[in-house]
Design an enzyme around this catalytic site. Sequence first.
Site, PDB file in Angstrom:
ATOM      1  N   CYS A   3      58.406  -3.015   4.506  1.00 50.17           N
ATOM      2  CA  CYS A   3      57.927  -2.763   5.868  1.00 50.17           C
ATOM      3  C   CYS A   3      57.403  -4.060   6.481  1.00 50.17           C
ATOM      4  CB  CYS A   3      56.828  -1.702   5.850  1.00 50.17           C
ATOM      5  SG  CYS A   3      56.041  -1.442   7.453  1.00 50.17           S
TER       6      CYS A   3
ATOM      7  N   CYS B 231      54.008  -3.707   8.302  1.00 44.24           N
ATOM      8  CA  CYS B 231      52.873  -3.595   7.369  1.00 44.24           C
ATOM      9  C   CYS B 231      52.523  -4.929   6.723  1.00 44.24           C
ATOM     10  CB  CYS B 231      53.194  -2.590   6.263  1.00 44.24           C
ATOM     11  SG  CYS B 231      53.868  -1.024   6.806  1.00 44.24           S
ATOM     12  N   ASP B 232      53.546  -5.706   6.342  1.00 46.72           N
ATOM     13  CA  ASP B 232      53.330  -6.805   5.391  1.00 46.72           C
ATOM     14  C   ASP B 232      53.640  -8.203   5.908  1.00 46.72           C
ATOM     15  OD1 ASP B 232      52.588  -4.926   3.446  1.00 46.72           O
ATOM     16  OD2 ASP B 232      54.670  -4.590   2.894  1.00 46.72           O
TER      17      ASP B 232
END
Length: 401
Positions: free
Chosen positions: A137, A140-141
């Site tokens: 993701c 997200c990251d």
Amino acid sequence: MSEVYDVLIIGGGAGGLSAGVYCGRGKMKTLVLEGSARTGGQCAKTNELENYPGIVESTGPALMDKFREHCDKFGVEFQRGMVSGLKMAEDGFTKEVTTKDGTVYQAKSVIVATGANPRILGIKGEREFTAKGVAYCATCDAEFFEDLDIIVVGSGNTAVEESVFLTKFVNSVRMVVLHDEGTMDADRTAQEQALANDKISFIWNSTVEEICGDELVNGVRIKNLKTGEITEHDTDGVFMFVGTVPNTEFLEGAVELNRGYIKVDDKMATSMPGVFGAGDVNDKWLRQVVTAAGDGAVAAVAAERYIAEEEHWSHSVLEAKEDRLVAFWNPLDKQSLELMSQLETQAEEHGLKVVTIDTYKSRNIADRYEIASIPTVIRFREGEALKRVETPSAEKLEELF
């Protein structure tokens, strides 16, 4: 199987736990069925979390522990169980949920929050380095790879769009593509954006054979599909964008799916009355912890209203000893308003009680009786529809008495 829950939530991730908070606070008898030993779903497997509003910095497990603590505060029950089936009971209201060990649970409503897992290719080192350089993701990251060099696996719309997004953070992106040079699975617009981005380069006709590293990812071995040659490349991370797999096997034939994902409306309602979807398992555009939590809240409130409407209908109409006149109407509709005063006057003269159903709020009941126009009035006796009139005049109403 004698106990009937108000709400049974399948799945204990962000969507399911959020639904649990709202259901528990709404004084509904609520059970969360979780297949894993630990609640929290995919979020509980995320080491660092920085994009949940109001939580400046946390870990996925820590945030999910807070969600669980919140559920506990409101008396939500938790049990282990892998669900294998879902169906409507013969009464048309109660839902039956069966687990793989043969246990059957009954509930007035069900919220499915089983999530979706990133598609795992099974590349050597992929599982070993998940959350240690292997990510699924970008939203997200991405921040954790700032100014680093990364590999992206995949060439569909998601892979290309996420690669472009990653260039805002990373030093460089190398996309490993199965196809010949210039050919990607993404649409033309997405391809043009990637090809025009100076930070993105491509390794064509290739697949990742192995993800290498010590404690963290430090390289990959890539195989050229035409020559068979394997080359080694240094990298600080590998992003896998080859799709996700929804956990909906047990729903086949029960609710409407799209590519395995649950089709829901704006109230998270599925094609089965009283069954709702929440989180990554839904057919939706963005899959994040915050959107899953939002879905759970909507599904919980919708479930509460569904139960209230169905129980009111059963008590007021289906179980009534005397005949009932049911007016399907909308309070914003002029003709409906004019009808109601006439109907109530005539019903009182004949000693009948009028039950009103707002077709916007109680769509399930309206659909059950195929209400195509408003206002529509139906006379019920012992739970059965005797006669109906649609958009009636005063004279037409007399036919009901």
